[in-house]
Design a protein around this motif. Structure first.
Motif, PDB file in Angstrom:
ATOM      1  N   PHE A   1     -16.303   1.183 -29.985  1.00 37.83           N
ATOM      2  CA  PHE A   1     -15.656   0.450 -28.944  1.00 37.83           C
ATOM      3  C   PHE A   1     -15.894   0.364 -27.651  1.00 37.83           C
TER       4      PHE A   1
ATOM      5  N   GLY B   1     -17.771  -3.790 -30.330  1.00 37.32           N
ATOM      6  CA  GLY B   1     -17.702  -2.723 -31.647  1.00 37.32           C
ATOM      7  C   GLY B   1     -18.637  -1.960 -31.622  1.00 37.32           C
TER       8      GLY B   1
ATOM      9  N   LEU C   1     -16.098  -7.886 -35.446  1.00 36.00           N
ATOM     10  CA  LEU C   1     -16.631  -7.394 -34.272  1.00 36.00           C
ATOM     11  C   LEU C   1     -17.290  -5.125 -35.020  1.00 36.00           C
TER      12      LEU C   1
ATOM     13  N   ARG D   1     -16.930  -4.890 -37.770  1.00 35.38           N
ATOM     14  CA  ARG D   1     -16.996  -4.376 -38.862  1.00 35.38           C
ATOM     15  C   ARG D   1     -16.534  -4.927 -40.816  1.00 35.38           C
TER      16      ARG D   1
ATOM     17  N   TRP E   1      -9.173  -7.005 -36.790  1.00 39.97           N
ATOM     18  CA  TRP E   1      -9.728  -8.078 -36.709  1.00 39.97           C
ATOM     19  C   TRP E   1     -10.606  -9.918 -36.177  1.00 39.97           C
TER      20      TRP E   1
END
Length: 326
Positions: A44, A59, A248, A250, A283
């Motif tokens: 991040f 990210g 992002l 994830r 997110w």
């Protein structure tokens, strides 16, 4: 000329797509989440400079680092070269292509003619597999069209662009070595390395500390924004759609943890997968709130986004601590 029997990697993220295409040429076939995870890619960053139109929310780890980590973990030979000469830069790549070697390129996507909505981002990657007298033939992400082409002139401009994240006409190749890799062993090592880096950021606007900082910075951003409509809308697109695989990055890390659990059956991975499923959803909710801010300009949505960022910071810290015990 075009390299025959090309196997383009079908990916959502530019660096894993480019590197994945090079890996397929040497017989290494892994999923995109696995490439991202073995590249220790989760990170991040909140970056705000006076020269930027609006703050950047990223990210993943820094450009170039993912491929370096990935090839190290897979015991492969990575060769990276740069030159300030555009002529040398093209001649070197052309020589490799003529020998049948697919090459990875780092570019500013603003100049690439197949981008329907060009913007300056000098940390973009594509694999080149051929050329003729006027055009270069590339492999880019699924959303950019997969197998695409752009003029040699535009390619030269994209490779030589200066600015944040830029390199000097960077290109790279990957070769096999005599050393094999044990996927089960390197998964654990990659996750532990990624967790250690994430939990110990060198600056306060990175890692979970950066997410916490962002929870307050977005309120300042809202009050000082010159164009709320455009800035928050663009930030939402960058988080959810601009090659991140959604949420992002994830989503990619969640799927990596799921695939890893299926192979290793470790409790930490099961927990990590469950937690990152929830984190990814948060997110996506955040990006929707940013989009709402761009439309309504309401402070209430910013406060909601700030609260979600605090929850995310706590959950990511806790989960990466668990994964660090593998």
């Amino acid at each position: 000329m075009k390299i025959e029997n090309l196997r383009p990697f079908d990916g959502q993220h530019c660096e894993t797509t480019a590197t994945g295409t090079l890996l397929l040429q040497i017989g290494v076939e892994l999923s995109e989440p696995m490439l991202f995870g073995l590249g220790e890619g989760l990170g991040f960053i909140y970056w705000n400079m006076k020269t930027m139109e609006f703050p950047f929310i990223g990210g993943r780890v820094k450009p170039d680092v993912l491929t370096r980590n990935l090839t190290r973990n897979l015991n492969l030979e990575l060769t990276v070269k740069e030159t300030s000469s555009q002529v040398k830069a093209w001649n070197h790549v052309k020589e490799l292509l003529d020998k049948g070697q697919i090459v990875g390129l780092k570019l500013d996507c603003y100049h690439l003619e197949y981008f329907s909505n060009p913007f300056h981002f000098a940390g973009h990657y594509a694999a080149i597999y051929g050329y003729d007298t006027e055009n270069a033939f590339l492999v880019d992400t699924r959303q950019q069209g997969g197998k695409v082409q752009t003029s040699l002139k535009s390619l030269a401009m994209a490779r030589a662009e200066k600015g944040a994240m830029a390199s000097k006409n960077l290109y790279y190749t990957i070769k096999k070595t005599d050393q094999k890799f044990d996927l089960k062993k390197i998964i654990s090592a990659a996750i532990k390395n990624n967790a250690a880096d994430y939990l110990n950021p060198p600056i306060t606007n990175a890692g979970y500390k950066g997410i916490l900082k962002t929870s307050t910075e977005i309120i300042k951003w809202f009050h000082t924004s010159k164009n709320i409509e455009n800035e928050f809308s663009q930030a939402a697109i960058l988080m959810e759609k601009a090659g991140t695989g959604g949420a992002l990055f994830r989503n990619l890390y969640r799927d990596f943890l799921k695939e890893s659990y299926e192979l290793l059956q470790l409790d930490q991975l099961k927990t990590g997968y469950k937690e990152f499923s929830e984190i990814a959803a948060l997110w996506t909710t955040l990006s929707r709130l940013f989009e709402k801010v761009s439309q309504t300009k309401e402070m209430e949505s910013i406060h909601q986004a700030s609260a979600i960022l605090k929850i995310i910071a706590h959950k990511e810290k806790k989960t990466m601590e668990i994964l660090g015990t593998l």
